[in-house]
Design a protein around this motif. Structure first.
Motif, PDB file in Angstrom:
ATOM      1  N   ASP A  45       0.851  -1.186   0.000  1.00 33.25           N
ATOM      2  CA  ASP A  45       0.000   0.000   0.000  1.00 33.25           C
ATOM      3  C   ASP A  45       0.888   1.237   0.000  1.00 33.25           C
ATOM      4  OD1 ASP A  45      -2.294   1.538   0.126  1.00 33.25           O
ATOM      5  OD2 ASP A  45      -2.914   0.839   2.107  1.00 33.25           O
ATOM      6  N   GLU A  46       0.397   2.314  -0.556  1.00 38.68           N
ATOM      7  CA  GLU A  46       1.131   3.572  -0.471  1.00 38.68           C
ATOM      8  C   GLU A  46       0.854   4.185   0.898  1.00 38.68           C
ATOM      9  OE1 GLU A  46       1.839   7.726  -2.935  1.00 38.68           O
ATOM     10  OE2 GLU A  46       0.465   6.213  -3.708  1.00 38.68           O
ATOM     11  N   LEU A  47       1.918   4.560   1.596  1.00 33.70           N
ATOM     12  CA  LEU A  47       1.772   5.124   2.929  1.00 33.70           C
ATOM     13  C   LEU A  47       1.907   6.640   2.867  1.00 33.70           C
ATOM     14  CD1 LEU A  47       3.820   2.595   5.102  1.00 33.70           C
ATOM     15  CD2 LEU A  47       1.415   2.515   4.436  1.00 33.70           C
ATOM     16  N   TRP A  48       1.084   7.304   3.694  1.00 29.47           N
ATOM     17  CA  TRP A  48       1.056   8.766   3.745  1.00 29.47           C
ATOM     18  C   TRP A  48       1.388   9.221   5.150  1.00 29.47           C
ATOM     19  CZ3 TRP A  48       0.305  10.934  -0.916  1.00 29.47           C
ATOM     20  CH2 TRP A  48      -0.268  10.142  -1.895  1.00 29.47           C
ATOM     21  N   LYS A  49       2.189  10.287   5.245  1.00 27.48           N
ATOM     22  CA  LYS A  49       2.552  10.848   6.547  1.00 27.48           C
ATOM     23  C   LYS A  49       1.347  11.586   7.123  1.00 27.48           C
ATOM     24  CE  LYS A  49       6.260  13.364   8.825  1.00 27.48           C
ATOM     25  NZ  LYS A  49       5.664  14.463   9.560  1.00 27.48           N
ATOM     26  N   ILE A  50       1.103  11.379   8.417  1.00 29.44           N
ATOM     27  CA  ILE A  50      -0.006  12.056   9.079  1.00 29.44           C
ATOM     28  C   ILE A  50       0.535  13.093  10.056  1.00 29.44           C
ATOM     29  CG2 ILE A  50      -1.606  10.125   8.774  1.00 29.44           C
ATOM     30  CD1 ILE A  50      -1.109   9.385  11.723  1.00 29.44           C
ATOM     31  N   ASP A  51      -0.310  14.044  10.415  1.00 29.56           N
ATOM     32  CA  ASP A  51       0.130  15.118  11.307  1.00 29.56           C
ATOM     33  C   ASP A  51      -0.003  14.706  12.772  1.00 29.56           C
ATOM     34  OD1 ASP A  51      -2.524  15.550  12.185  1.00 29.56           O
ATOM     35  OD2 ASP A  51      -2.867  17.116  10.703  1.00 29.56           O
ATOM     36  N   ASP A  52       0.572  15.531  13.641  1.00 29.66           N
ATOM     37  CA  ASP A  52       0.651  15.222  15.068  1.00 29.66           C
ATOM     38  C   ASP A  52      -0.708  14.985  15.724  1.00 29.66           C
ATOM     39  OD1 ASP A  52       3.359  15.066  15.418  1.00 29.66           O
ATOM     40  OD2 ASP A  52       3.598  17.070  16.235  1.00 29.66           O
ATOM     41  N   SER A  53      -1.723  15.740  15.331  1.00 28.87           N
ATOM     42  CA  SER A  53      -3.022  15.548  15.984  1.00 28.87           C
ATOM     43  C   SER A  53      -3.571  14.154  15.689  1.00 28.87           C
ATOM     44  CB  SER A  53      -4.019  16.624  15.539  1.00 28.87           C
ATOM     45  OG  SER A  53      -4.282  16.510  14.147  1.00 28.87           O
ATOM     46  N   MET A  54      -3.341  13.660  14.489  1.00 32.15           N
ATOM     47  CA  MET A  54      -3.792  12.314  14.141  1.00 32.15           C
ATOM     48  C   MET A  54      -2.920  11.252  14.824  1.00 32.15           C
ATOM     49  SD  MET A  54      -6.273  11.197  12.593  1.00 32.15           S
ATOM     50  CE  MET A  54      -6.959   9.846  11.713  1.00 32.15           C
ATOM     51  N   VAL A  55      -1.625  11.526  14.948  1.00 33.46           N
ATOM     52  CA  VAL A  55      -0.712  10.606  15.640  1.00 33.46           C
ATOM     53  C   VAL A  55      -1.206  10.390  17.067  1.00 33.46           C
ATOM     54  CG1 VAL A  55       1.628  10.340  16.583  1.00 33.46           C
ATOM     55  CG2 VAL A  55       1.311  11.166  14.236  1.00 33.46           C
ATOM     56  N   GLN A  56      -1.538  11.473  17.728  1.00 29.69           N
ATOM     57  CA  GLN A  56      -1.991  11.388  19.117  1.00 29.69           C
ATOM     58  C   GLN A  56      -3.278  10.589  19.232  1.00 29.69           C
ATOM     59  OE1 GLN A  56      -1.995  15.382  20.732  1.00 29.69           O
ATOM     60  NE2 GLN A  56       0.121  15.710  20.126  1.00 29.69           N
ATOM     61  N   LYS A  57      -4.176  10.728  18.268  1.00 30.75           N
ATOM     62  CA  LYS A  57      -5.437   9.973  18.292  1.00 30.75           C
ATOM     63  C   LYS A  57      -5.192   8.490  18.037  1.00 30.75           C
ATOM     64  CE  LYS A  57      -8.356  13.792  16.869  1.00 30.75           C
ATOM     65  NZ  LYS A  57      -9.132  14.390  15.795  1.00 30.75           N
ATOM     66  N   LEU A  58      -4.363   8.167  17.048  1.00 29.57           N
ATOM     67  CA  LEU A  58      -4.130   6.766  16.694  1.00 29.57           C
ATOM     68  C   LEU A  58      -3.371   6.008  17.774  1.00 29.57           C
ATOM     69  CD1 LEU A  58      -3.190   6.870  12.905  1.00 29.57           C
ATOM     70  CD2 LEU A  58      -5.372   6.220  13.943  1.00 29.57           C
ATOM     71  N   TYR A  59      -2.342   6.648  18.331  1.00 28.48           N
ATOM     72  CA  TYR A  59      -1.457   5.958  19.272  1.00 28.48           C
ATOM     73  C   TYR A  59      -1.690   6.324  20.728  1.00 28.48           C
ATOM     74  CZ  TYR A  59       1.174   3.607  15.686  1.00 28.48           C
ATOM     75  OH  TYR A  59       1.523   2.767  14.664  1.00 28.48           O
ATOM     76  N   ASN A  60      -2.528   7.305  20.980  1.00 28.60           N
ATOM     77  CA  ASN A  60      -2.845   7.717  22.350  1.00 28.60           C
ATOM     78  C   ASN A  60      -1.582   8.144  23.112  1.00 28.60           C
ATOM     79  OD1 ASN A  60      -4.562   8.245  24.514  1.00 28.60           O
ATOM     80  ND2 ASN A  60      -4.337   6.178  25.346  1.00 28.60           N
ATOM     81  N   VAL A  61      -0.680   8.813  22.404  1.00 31.44           N
ATOM     82  CA  VAL A  61       0.537   9.336  23.029  1.00 31.44           C
ATOM     83  C   VAL A  61       0.648  10.829  22.737  1.00 31.44           C
ATOM     84  CG1 VAL A  61       1.852   7.187  22.956  1.00 31.44           C
ATOM     85  CG2 VAL A  61       1.962   8.746  21.028  1.00 31.44           C
ATOM     86  N   SER A  62       1.243  11.538  23.666  1.00 28.55           N
ATOM     87  CA  SER A  62       1.456  12.963  23.447  1.00 28.55           C
ATOM     88  C   SER A  62       2.799  13.421  23.991  1.00 28.55           C
ATOM     89  CB  SER A  62       0.337  13.783  24.093  1.00 28.55           C
ATOM     90  OG  SER A  62       0.298  13.520  25.477  1.00 28.55           O
ATOM     91  N   ASN A  63       3.497  12.544  24.696  1.00 25.74           N
ATOM     92  CA  ASN A  63       4.733  12.953  25.356  1.00 25.74           C
ATOM     93  C   ASN A  63       5.982  12.650  24.529  1.00 25.74           C
ATOM     94  OD1 ASN A  63       4.392  10.180  25.706  1.00 25.74           O
ATOM     95  ND2 ASN A  63       5.430  10.155  27.672  1.00 25.74           N
ATOM     96  N   TYR A  64       5.843  12.439  23.246  1.00 19.91           N
ATOM     97  CA  TYR A  64       7.006  12.190  22.392  1.00 19.91           C
ATOM     98  C   TYR A  64       7.668  13.510  22.013  1.00 19.91           C
ATOM     99  CZ  TYR A  64       3.443  13.149  18.843  1.00 19.91           C
ATOM    100  OH  TYR A  64       2.428  13.714  18.114  1.00 19.91           O
ATOM    101  N   THR A  65       8.923  13.445  21.653  1.00 16.52           N
ATOM    102  CA  THR A  65       9.633  14.637  21.205  1.00 16.52           C
ATOM    103  C   THR A  65       9.661  14.731  19.679  1.00 16.52           C
ATOM    104  OG1 THR A  65      11.752  13.463  21.338  1.00 16.52           O
ATOM    105  CG2 THR A  65      11.090  14.759  23.265  1.00 16.52           C
TER     106      THR A  65
END
Length: 151
Positions: A45-65
């Protein structure tokens, strides 16, 4: 004879000391790893980069640098996620959340697209020092590529 042994021992000590630089406390060039995985990771599949707000929703993390997360179309479970955390403890928590995401994806895909479940079950989900690496792809190439970067 002693003069020949001393340089050998010094060289050996230097080599052994440098080999420790690739340990769990090392630095990972996440952009280079991401590019290598995207190019050589056997994604169908072709993969697309997602933005930080979506990252936080998908992975339930916010404390990454730093986070580099790429997702597919949804027609496959393929995904690539690289995280840098401020500490190893934070990374360990990040890995737990990544594993929870994989389990959730397995449950979702089991009824939606069951042929994708083996990709999720065999995904690379690894902590290396302050980093977490997740790679969901059909082959073993991701595992081999990640191993090269995290020795």
């Amino acid at each position: 004879m002693k003069r020949r042994i001393l340089p050998f021992l010094l060289a050996l000590a230097l080599i052994l000391g440098l080999s420790g630089c690739g340990s769990a406390g090392g630095t990972l060039d996440m952009q280079t790893l991401a590019e290598d995985l995207l190019k050589n990771g056997e994604f169908s599949d072709e993969l697309w980069k997602i933005d930080d707000s979506m990252v936080q929703k998908l992975y339930n993390v916010s404390n990454y640098t730093q986070a580099l997360v790429y997702v597919g179309s949804g027609a496959t479970a393929e995904e690539l996620a690289l995280f840098a955390f401020p500490t190893e403890d934070a990374a360990a928590q990040g890995l737990q959340k990544a594993q929870a995401r994989l389990e959730s994806q397995i449950a979702d895909y089991r009824t939606y697209l069951p042929q994708e479940v083996p990709k999720l079950q065999n995904a690379v989900a690894k902590q290396w020092g302050n980093y977490v690496i997740v790679c969901v792809s059909p082959g073993s190439a991701c595992e081999e590529i990640v191993a090269r970067y995290t020795r």
